[in-house]
Scaffold this active site. Structure first.
Site: not given
Ligand code: PA5
Length: 373
Positions: A247, A268, A363
């Protein structure tokens, strides 16, 4: 303690990259994941955890992505148990409800934005059933829906610093509160992270393990990075790492594809691909020195060495990250190591590792579809 064995990786190229280290370090002071270690309300977290001791039979985290993967990694690595509902599959929720008495459960609702629909929906599902503020505690940012609910219902809330994004938040109350509630030594966890922070802040390439490891990713110049711990307890850690790398770096057509693997299991399964498939992978072995001398400990070590040798013989890039033990302190070091690596990767690739526009776009589309439905 953590040691790095970079194997046959081109050290000259790494040294050349190292010339950029001072410039990269000139901007780190205000980074959330760096400064948050000094801002944690340790006393508040520990006192709250003690006040809840023996009051609940179960602890359940409601959260997703960076708000879930860190706590999963901590508790598994240190041999504790925690239910983390990071999916909205109704079967998962129903199966969990069969296993626990929700009236005897403390729900930790974790969301940096306080707006994530999956987490808010899970919260309202359990809130409607319980309607009792004592069964809930929130961990969230300064704004957002969760903050509003906390104020309205008077629910105890811990804060995530504004400058810390989800996947870099494991060493804030996001990871520390669940850990502390399970009796984990969070002081040592932070101590370990601070030890690695010291190395991260070093302008000397020989000391700076996070830069060396980031540099190895770039020098190796492969698309896919494999993390292969030789420790079952680090399985969830690999998932945390996969999100952090994927990410953070996956932007503008650039980035690394994380491939979590497990030693010896995947010898394996994936090993054939790693040794003779496309030469587009850097394999990172992650080992923990065993203090035992049993048959299985010995075999595990021999298999890891042999597997590394087989990759080297096939001229496949590989390295090893060696942990002297799997304690809360070592885990703190390991978390900070990879967050440091990710920061340097952003600098080396010229991308912002702290945003996630692709995730945010999805989102928005989900909210739009919900409004129409
Ligand atoms: O790393 C990130 O920013 C995302 O993966 C968020 O953690 C995830 O989308 C969840 O968001 P939030 O913590 O605002 O609920």
């Amino acid at each position: 303690m953590i040691q790095l064995d970079l194997g046959n990786l081109n050290k000259e190229k790494l040294n050349t990259l190292g010339e950029k280290l001072p410039a990269f370090l000139s901007k780190v002071e205000n980074l959330g994941f760096v400064s948050c270690l000094d801002e944690v309300d340790l006393e508040g977290i520990i006192n709250f955890s003690q006040s809840k001791k023996d009051k609940f039979d179960h602890l359940v985290v409601l959260g997703i992505g960076g708000s879930a993967l860190g706590s999963k990694a901590i508790v598994q690595a240190l041999g504790k148990e925690l239910i983390v509902l990071d999916n909205i599959d109704p079967d998962l929720i129903k199966e969990t409800e069969k296993k626990i008495d929700i009236r005897k459960t403390l729900f930790l609702v974790i969301s940096k934005s306080g707006e994530t629909i999956e987490t808010l929906t899970q919260f309202s599902y359990f809130w409607e059933k319980l309607n009792s503020k004592d069964n809930f505690v929130f961990v969230t940012g300064e704004k957002g829906k969760l903050r509003e609910i906390a104020a309205k219902e008077d629910i105890k809330t811990f804060s995530i610093p504004e400058n810390v994004v989800g996947r870099f938040s494991v060493l804030t109350p996001v990871g520390l509160l669940p850990a502390s509630l399970l009796g984990i030594d969070i002081v040592s966890l932070l101590e370990g992270a601070k030890k690695m922070r010291k190395l991260f802040l070093s302008k000397n390439l020989a000391d700076n393990l996070p830069f060396q490891l980031a540099g190895a990713h770039v020098v190796s110049n492969k698309n896919t990075i494999v993390l292969m711990p030789y420790k079952e307890r680090l399985r969830a850690f690999s998932s945390w790492w996969a999100q952090l790398l994927g990410e953070s770096t996956g932007k503008q057509g650039k980035g690394f594809t994380p491939l979590p693997a497990m030693g010896v299991t995947d010898q394996h399964s994936l090993l054939q691909l790693l040794t003779e498939g496309p030469d587009d992978k850097l394999t990172m072995f992650l080992s923990v020195t065993s203090k035992e001398e049993g048959k299985l400990d010995r075999l595990l070590e021999i298999e890891k060495e042999a597997t590394r040798k087989s990759l080297t013989e096939s001229k496949r890039d590989n390295l090893e990250i060696k942990l002297s033990e799997l304690s809360s302190e070592a885990l703190g070091e390991l978390f900070f190591l990879f967050m440091g690596v990710t920061y340097f990767l952003g600098e080396l690739l010229g991308i912002n590792v702290f945003d996630q526009p692709g995730v945010e776009r999805a989102k928005v589309l989900i909210r739009e579809s919900l409004a129409k439905s």
